[in-house]
Design a protein around this motif. Structure first.
Motif, PDB file in Angstrom:
ATOM      1  N   ARG A   1       0.717  -1.222   0.051  1.00  0.00           N
ATOM      2  CA  ARG A   1       0.028   0.024  -0.037  1.00  0.00           C
ATOM      3  C   ARG A   1       0.800   1.243   0.030  1.00  0.00           C
ATOM      4  NH1 ARG A   1      -2.055  -0.721   4.504  1.00  0.00           N
ATOM      5  NH2 ARG A   1      -1.215   1.153   5.675  1.00  0.00           N
ATOM      6  N   VAL A   2       0.622   1.966  -0.946  1.00  0.00           N
ATOM      7  CA  VAL A   2       1.490   3.340  -1.294  1.00  0.00           C
ATOM      8  C   VAL A   2       0.594   4.407  -0.912  1.00  0.00           C
ATOM      9  CG1 VAL A   2       2.869   4.513  -2.627  1.00  0.00           C
ATOM     10  CG2 VAL A   2       2.626   2.263  -3.098  1.00  0.00           C
ATOM     11  N   GLU A   3       0.961   5.211   0.198  1.00  0.00           N
ATOM     12  CA  GLU A   3       0.054   6.266   0.800  1.00  0.00           C
ATOM     13  C   GLU A   3       0.975   7.588   0.169  1.00  0.00           C
ATOM     14  OE1 GLU A   3      -2.498   6.149   2.468  1.00  0.00           O
ATOM     15  OE2 GLU A   3      -2.637   4.099   3.298  1.00  0.00           O
ATOM     16  N   THR A   4       0.009   8.545  -0.256  1.00  0.00           N
ATOM     17  CA  THR A   4       0.536   9.632  -0.914  1.00  0.00           C
ATOM     18  C   THR A   4      -0.310  10.866  -0.571  1.00  0.00           C
ATOM     19  OG1 THR A   4      -0.887   9.801  -3.117  1.00  0.00           O
ATOM     20  CG2 THR A   4       1.230   8.099  -2.955  1.00  0.00           C
ATOM     21  N   ASP A   5       0.055  12.057  -0.881  1.00  0.00           N
ATOM     22  CA  ASP A   5      -0.663  13.280  -0.661  1.00  0.00           C
ATOM     23  C   ASP A   5      -1.895  13.143  -1.433  1.00  0.00           C
ATOM     24  OD1 ASP A   5       0.855  14.095  -3.054  1.00  0.00           O
ATOM     25  OD2 ASP A   5       1.881  15.615  -1.736  1.00  0.00           O
ATOM     26  N   SER A   6      -1.905  12.523  -2.544  1.00  0.00           N
ATOM     27  CA  SER A   6      -3.129  12.624  -3.365  1.00  0.00           C
ATOM     28  C   SER A   6      -3.921  11.255  -3.221  1.00  0.00           C
ATOM     29  CB  SER A   6      -2.539  12.980  -4.931  1.00  0.00           C
ATOM     30  OG  SER A   6      -1.805  12.023  -5.396  1.00  0.00           O
ATOM     31  N   GLY A   7      -3.883  10.489  -2.406  1.00  0.00           N
ATOM     32  CA  GLY A   7      -4.562   9.198  -2.318  1.00  0.00           C
ATOM     33  C   GLY A   7      -3.823   7.932  -2.165  1.00  0.00           C
ATOM     34  N   THR A   8      -4.200   6.762  -2.379  1.00  0.00           N
ATOM     35  CA  THR A   8      -3.655   5.395  -1.963  1.00  0.00           C
ATOM     36  C   THR A   8      -3.613   4.584  -3.088  1.00  0.00           C
ATOM     37  OG1 THR A   8      -4.320   5.637   0.271  1.00  0.00           O
ATOM     38  CG2 THR A   8      -3.726   3.518  -0.414  1.00  0.00           C
ATOM     39  N   TRP A   9      -2.357   4.011  -3.380  1.00  0.00           N
ATOM     40  CA  TRP A   9      -2.286   3.288  -4.570  1.00  0.00           C
ATOM     41  C   TRP A   9      -1.961   1.715  -4.011  1.00  0.00           C
ATOM     42  CZ3 TRP A   9      -2.605   3.917  -9.715  1.00  0.00           C
ATOM     43  CH2 TRP A   9      -2.253   5.056 -10.253  1.00  0.00           C
ATOM     44  N   HIS A  10      -2.467   0.646  -4.585  1.00  0.00           N
ATOM     45  CA  HIS A  10      -1.997  -0.701  -4.223  1.00  0.00           C
ATOM     46  C   HIS A  10      -1.379  -1.482  -5.130  1.00  0.00           C
ATOM     47  CE1 HIS A  10      -4.802  -0.667  -0.348  1.00  0.00           C
ATOM     48  NE2 HIS A  10      -5.671   0.176  -1.459  1.00  0.00           N
ATOM     49  N   ALA A  11      -0.188  -1.893  -5.067  1.00  0.00           N
ATOM     50  CA  ALA A  11       0.495  -2.481  -5.962  1.00  0.00           C
ATOM     51  C   ALA A  11       1.072  -3.701  -5.509  1.00  0.00           C
ATOM     52  CB  ALA A  11       1.712  -1.439  -6.344  1.00  0.00           C
ATOM     53  N   ARG A  12       1.199  -4.536  -6.590  1.00  0.00           N
ATOM     54  CA  ARG A  12       1.888  -5.956  -6.338  1.00  0.00           C
ATOM     55  C   ARG A  12       3.363  -5.829  -6.148  1.00  0.00           C
ATOM     56  NH1 ARG A  12      -0.056 -10.445 -10.517  1.00  0.00           N
ATOM     57  NH2 ARG A  12       1.499 -11.583  -9.093  1.00  0.00           N
ATOM     58  N   VAL A  13       3.823  -4.744  -6.910  1.00  0.00           N
ATOM     59  CA  VAL A  13       5.471  -4.572  -6.833  1.00  0.00           C
ATOM     60  C   VAL A  13       5.600  -3.012  -6.707  1.00  0.00           C
ATOM     61  CG1 VAL A  13       7.423  -4.740  -7.842  1.00  0.00           C
ATOM     62  CG2 VAL A  13       6.051  -6.632  -8.022  1.00  0.00           C
ATOM     63  N   VAL A  14       6.614  -2.562  -5.882  1.00  0.00           N
ATOM     64  CA  VAL A  14       7.131  -1.406  -5.820  1.00  0.00           C
ATOM     65  C   VAL A  14       8.473  -0.984  -6.096  1.00  0.00           C
ATOM     66  CG1 VAL A  14       7.451   0.850  -4.309  1.00  0.00           C
ATOM     67  CG2 VAL A  14       5.409  -0.478  -3.909  1.00  0.00           C
ATOM     68  N   ILE A  15       8.771  -0.020  -7.120  1.00  0.00           N
ATOM     69  CA  ILE A  15      10.195   0.255  -7.474  1.00  0.00           C
ATOM     70  C   ILE A  15      10.433   1.421  -6.602  1.00  0.00           C
ATOM     71  CG2 ILE A  15      11.949   0.837  -9.343  1.00  0.00           C
ATOM     72  CD1 ILE A  15      10.330  -1.083 -11.121  1.00  0.00           C
ATOM     73  N   SER A  16      11.390   1.701  -5.806  1.00  0.00           N
ATOM     74  CA  SER A  16      11.820   2.854  -5.142  1.00  0.00           C
ATOM     75  C   SER A  16      12.959   3.346  -5.995  1.00  0.00           C
ATOM     76  CB  SER A  16      12.250   2.534  -3.791  1.00  0.00           C
ATOM     77  OG  SER A  16      12.823   3.918  -3.087  1.00  0.00           O
ATOM     78  N   ALA A  17      12.843   4.680  -6.473  1.00  0.00           N
ATOM     79  CA  ALA A  17      13.804   5.309  -7.591  1.00  0.00           C
ATOM     80  C   ALA A  17      14.025   6.664  -7.173  1.00  0.00           C
ATOM     81  CB  ALA A  17      13.344   4.985  -8.886  1.00  0.00           C
ATOM     82  N   THR A  18      14.136   6.934  -5.837  1.00  0.00           N
ATOM     83  CA  THR A  18      14.101   8.203  -5.393  1.00  0.00           C
ATOM     84  C   THR A  18      15.504   9.034  -5.107  1.00  0.00           C
ATOM     85  OG1 THR A  18      14.321   7.396  -2.954  1.00  0.00           O
ATOM     86  CG2 THR A  18      11.914   8.080  -3.867  1.00  0.00           C
ATOM     87  N   GLY A  19      16.715   8.141  -5.496  1.00  0.00           N
ATOM     88  CA  GLY A  19      17.932   8.678  -5.555  1.00  0.00           C
ATOM     89  C   GLY A  19      18.396   9.154  -4.259  1.00  0.00           C
ATOM     90  N   THR A  20      19.486  10.088  -4.132  1.00  0.00           N
ATOM     91  CA  THR A  20      19.994  10.449  -2.975  1.00  0.00           C
ATOM     92  C   THR A  20      20.202  12.086  -2.766  1.00  0.00           C
ATOM     93  OG1 THR A  20      22.191  10.429  -4.139  1.00  0.00           O
ATOM     94  CG2 THR A  20      21.577   8.570  -2.972  1.00  0.00           C
TER      95      THR A  20
END
Length: 354
Positions: A114-133
């Motif tokens: 479950r991906v909680e955001t400031d514009s709603g919630t997403w439900h994903a089977r996979v998440v890729i984190s690509a936020t860098g440094t």
């Protein structure tokens, strides 16, 4: 738009790593969305200092599928050219980017994440984190840092040398950012450049192409159980891009040892030497921006998340990490390097979803 939405893959971050992952997922027919906290395309490149240039020619600084066009009059493109390229890349492949969307947290939720955001919630089977440094600058714990009365900046805050004309500036850091910013300031400021160890310049004919090859060779050697080649670190720390080379050859780029602490008016060394300063620029690196993954409780003692197969989190196979440096793929924090790792991650995700 608000409310709960369901999708196969959520990519967190719309910079170069997120776009490369999107390109390969699209080719494999995987349904995905890219959530980007920035107001426009370009990732961290749109926040870089004015004189920043790539280490490699455009053709060797490209994401998968489309070569970066050359920049007129420049062997090594500047940050503005990179932003334009990323904007065009995103449009060309019609990548589904939603912005500005800030991800607050990724949570386990039964068979989904479950991906909680400031514009709603997403439900994903996979998440890729690509936020860098870039979004998590590191400042060392130096005695007296809070007592210094001048201006303190990190690499992320620096923009142009004109902001410091005639001022006494200390630049801290012996990597590429430290050398480039010191070279930028060497002409019109009273510059003091300090490093933990004597700066190691790479040979003048080495650029990002050779660095990528070195990083790839090291990864291959480690995977095969061979002797560690040392990778990029074996070549040196600083790419001698033209401005750095010019300042160095003119004798303007001389580094001294790291100070022992700060005073209200500047810095002091263990032998009693002091230097007055109006500003200190900390070119001291970054840490992975992973706060959105905190609910998963995956981080080890040194802040990294253990991965297998380069990008998949060991303790959460539905999570992949992309673009954070060599620990998530050889040279994966670079334009030229992230594509190969993104391709491999996309294939693993396709197989997982099946």
């Amino acid at each position: 738009m608000t409310g709960d939405r369901h999708i196969q893959v959520v990519i967190v971050g719309g910079g170069q790593a997120g776009l490369a992952a999107g390109y390969h997922l699209r080719r494999l027919g995987v349904d995905f969305v890219i959530l980007d906290a920035q107001s426009g395309p370009g990732g961290a490149w749109q926040h870089a200092w004015d004189s920043l240039h790539l280490f490699s020619p455009a053709a060797f600084s490209s994401l998968p599928g489309r070569l970066m066009p050359p920049q007129a009059g420049e062997e090594y493109p500047d940050a503005e050219h990179v932003v334009a390229y990323l904007r065009a890349y995103e449009k060309r492949y019609e990548l589904p980017v939603e912005r500005p969307v800030r991800v607050h947290g990724v949570h386990r939720d039964g068979p989904a994440l479950r991906v909680e955001t400031d514009s709603g919630t997403w439900h994903a089977r996979v998440v890729i984190s690509a936020t860098g440094t870039w979004w998590r600058p590191f400042l060392p714990a130096v005695p007296g840092r809070s007592a210094f009365e001048g201006r303190q900046l990190h690499t992320v805050d620096y923009r142009r040398p004109q902001d410091f004309t005639g001022r006494r500036v200390i630049v801290v850091g012996g990597g590429n950012s430290g050398a480039q910013i010191a070279a930028d300031l060497a002409h019109d400021t009273h510059l003091t450049w300090v490093t933990q160890r004597p700066p190691r310049f790479l040979a003048d004919d080495i650029d990002g192409r050779a660095l990528f090859d070195a990083a790839t060779a090291r990864r291959r050697a480690l995977d095969e159980g061979s002797i560690d080649t040392g990778g990029v670190a074996s070549l040196g720390d600083i790419v001698a891009v033209p401005p750095v080379r010019e300042a160095r050859d003119r004798g303007l780029l001389k580094a001294g040892p790291m100070f022992s602490g700060l005073t209200p008016g500047g810095a002091e060394w263990a032998d009693g030497t002091r230097a007055e300063a109006d500003a200190i620029i900390w070119c001291t690196g970054f840490r992975p921006a992973l706060s959105h993954l905190a609910p998963l409780r995956l981080r080890g003692r040194r802040g990294h998340i253990a991965t297998a197969g380069t990008t998949r989190a060991v303790d959460e196979p539905r999570l992949h990490l992309l673009g954070y440096g060599d620990w998530t793929g050889p040279a994966s924090a670079t334009l030229i390097g992230v594509g190969r790792t993104a391709r491999d991650a996309a294939r693993q995700i396709r197989d997982f979803l099946r």
